[in-house]
Design an enzyme around this catalytic site. Structure first.
Site, mmCIF file in Angstrom:
data_model
loop_
_atom_site.group_PDB
_atom_site.id
_atom_site.type_symbol
_atom_site.label_atom_id
_atom_site.label_comp_id
_atom_site.label_asym_id
_atom_site.label_seq_id
_atom_site.Cartn_x
_atom_site.Cartn_y
_atom_site.Cartn_z
ATOM 1 C CB CYS A 195 25.330 43.055 29.867
ATOM 2 S SG CYS A 195 25.321 44.633 30.751
ATOM 3 C CG ASP A 244 41.480 43.406 42.773
ATOM 4 O OD1 ASP A 244 41.772 42.605 41.863
ATOM 5 O OD2 ASP A 244 42.330 43.893 43.534
ATOM 6 C CD GLU A 279 41.632 37.056 53.771
ATOM 7 O OE1 GLU A 279 40.959 38.090 53.878
ATOM 8 O OE2 GLU A 279 41.987 36.590 52.675
ATOM 9 N N GLY A 299 50.337 40.084 46.492
ATOM 10 C CA GLY A 299 50.286 40.764 45.201
ATOM 11 C C GLY A 299 51.169 41.986 45.187
ATOM 12 N N GLY A 300 50.676 43.031 44.532
ATOM 13 C CA GLY A 300 51.481 44.217 44.350
ATOM 14 C C GLY A 300 51.567 45.112 45.562
ATOM 15 C CG LEU A 301 48.732 47.419 46.668
ATOM 16 C CD1 LEU A 301 47.314 47.885 46.927
ATOM 17 C CD2 LEU A 301 49.665 48.603 46.498
ATOM 18 N NE ARG A 302 46.502 42.867 50.344
ATOM 19 C CZ ARG A 302 45.738 43.590 49.543
ATOM 20 N NH1 ARG A 302 45.530 44.853 49.821
ATOM 21 N NH2 ARG A 302 45.174 43.062 48.472
ATOM 22 C CB CYS A 306 23.914 41.695 33.178
ATOM 23 S SG CYS A 306 25.629 41.792 33.733
#
Length: 350
Positions: A300, A255, A208, A109-112, A304
């Protein structure tokens, strides 16, 4: 013969006679002047089989030539059977393994960015040989951003924070699955993530299991969420709402994404996190902005209601005034409307 020699000869005969008497008493027949064999030592069938095995070809399986040698570290728990009451600590001794990169096609994604690998060998089965895994690394721009905080071993610190963040989500999911009613059939579960050191690259990564199936995203780290169309989607969105209520507004798990009930890469949002220069959980946390956005946009659903969660739009907490529970003692929650007692709460150690 001298008198002294007569005394020694008599003593020797007496000792031999006594030894012979003891042997007869024990059922051992032998000469009183010869030592008897120890009956505890004999050529057994097991001993013979072990000796004869050495004359044959013993199977030998060398380590596979293919694969990169890596060292795997695990985040261990003091009480794995009761995850929410367990204290986490990093293993000091890594386990050896070998992984083979299946392709150079990157995901993420955006970070990894992420690559698919196969475990070809593992010590003590910390990884499963033949199993597919995802190896994750942070983008260079992310590493450079956090170098001002973690000036040394920046990548290692990012990996540790990311793995610990997923374990925090695991602990909350563990408590949720034990407390939810049976009318909610789905149980969110987060994958276990390991710390990996690649010797050839001299670099740290996270690894993972590779999930197979339809990958879905239920909400975002910004607080936005999908419109649910089934019970599974409602459960996941209700879980995020539940984490906020359960931690008295201090934490919010967002997320949520994965295959079915199996989730990965969550963001554990801590209120007022942007006020701190350090990273409390992972680098994708948007702090109070995400909390406010989730509270304003969450709708909700039936789950919920089954969890008896209050309307989050009208439920405002002040996390800095929360008094944490110690084991099964009462929890005093101070708010603008007074003090509320919550009994028989589960203690959550993160």
């Amino acid at each position: 013969m001298a008198a002294g020699e007569d005394a020694l000869s008599a003593q020797h005969f007496y000792n031999a006679h006594q030894s012979h008497a003891r042997q007869r008493k024990m059922g051992v027949i032998g000469s009183p002047f010869k030592p008897a064999l120890d009956v505890n030592y004999y050529y057994s069938a097991v001993e013979r089989n072990n000796l004869m095995r050495l004359s044959q070809t013993i199977p030998f399986t060398p380590l596979p030539n293919r694969g990169e040698p890596v060292t795997i570290y695990r985040l261990e728990e003091s009480s794995p059977v009761s995850l929410n009451n367990s204290m986490s600590s990093w293993s000091q001794q890594g386990r050896c393994a070998k992984i083979e990169f299946l392709s150079k096609e990157e995901m993420g994604g955006g970070l990894r960015r992420a690559l698919k690998v196969e475990c070809t060998w593992s010590e003590f089965d910390i990884l499963k040989p033949g199993q597919l895994y995802i190896v994750k690394s942070f983008l260079p721009e992310v590493v450079n951003t956090w170098k001002r905080i973690y000036k040394e071993d920046t990548v290692l610190h990012l990996c540790l924070k990311e793995i610990q963040q997923q374990r925090a989500a695991q602990k909350l999911a563990f408590a949720f699955n034990h407390m939810k009613p049976k009318t909610i059939p789905y149980s969110p579960r987060f994958l276990e993530v390991f710390l990996l050191y690649c010797h050839s690259a001299s670099q740290w990564f996270a690894i993972e299991e590779c999930m197979t199936g339809e990958f879905r995203k239920f909400n975002h780290n910004s607080g936005d969420e999908i419109r649910p169309n089934n019970m599974l989607e409602e459960t996941m969105l209700a879980f995020s709402h539940w984490t906020y209520e359960y931690t008295r507004g201090e934490l919010l798990v967002l997320d949520l994404q994965g295959v079915g009930e199996n989730l990965t890469d969550p963001s554990v949002i801590k209120s007022e996190e942007k006020q701190s220069h350090d990273m409390v959980f992972g680098p994708a946390n948007l702090g109070e902005d995400a909390v406010k956005n989730f509270r304003s946009k969450h709708h909700c659903n039936s789950c919920c209601g089954r969890l008896k969660l209050p309307d989050i739009k009208r439920n405002d907490y002040t996390p800095d005034k929360v008094v944490l529970a110690q084991d099964d003692v009462e929890v005093a929650i101070q708010s603008g409307s007074g003090t509320k007692d919550v009994r028989n709460s589960l203690r959550l150690m993160i």
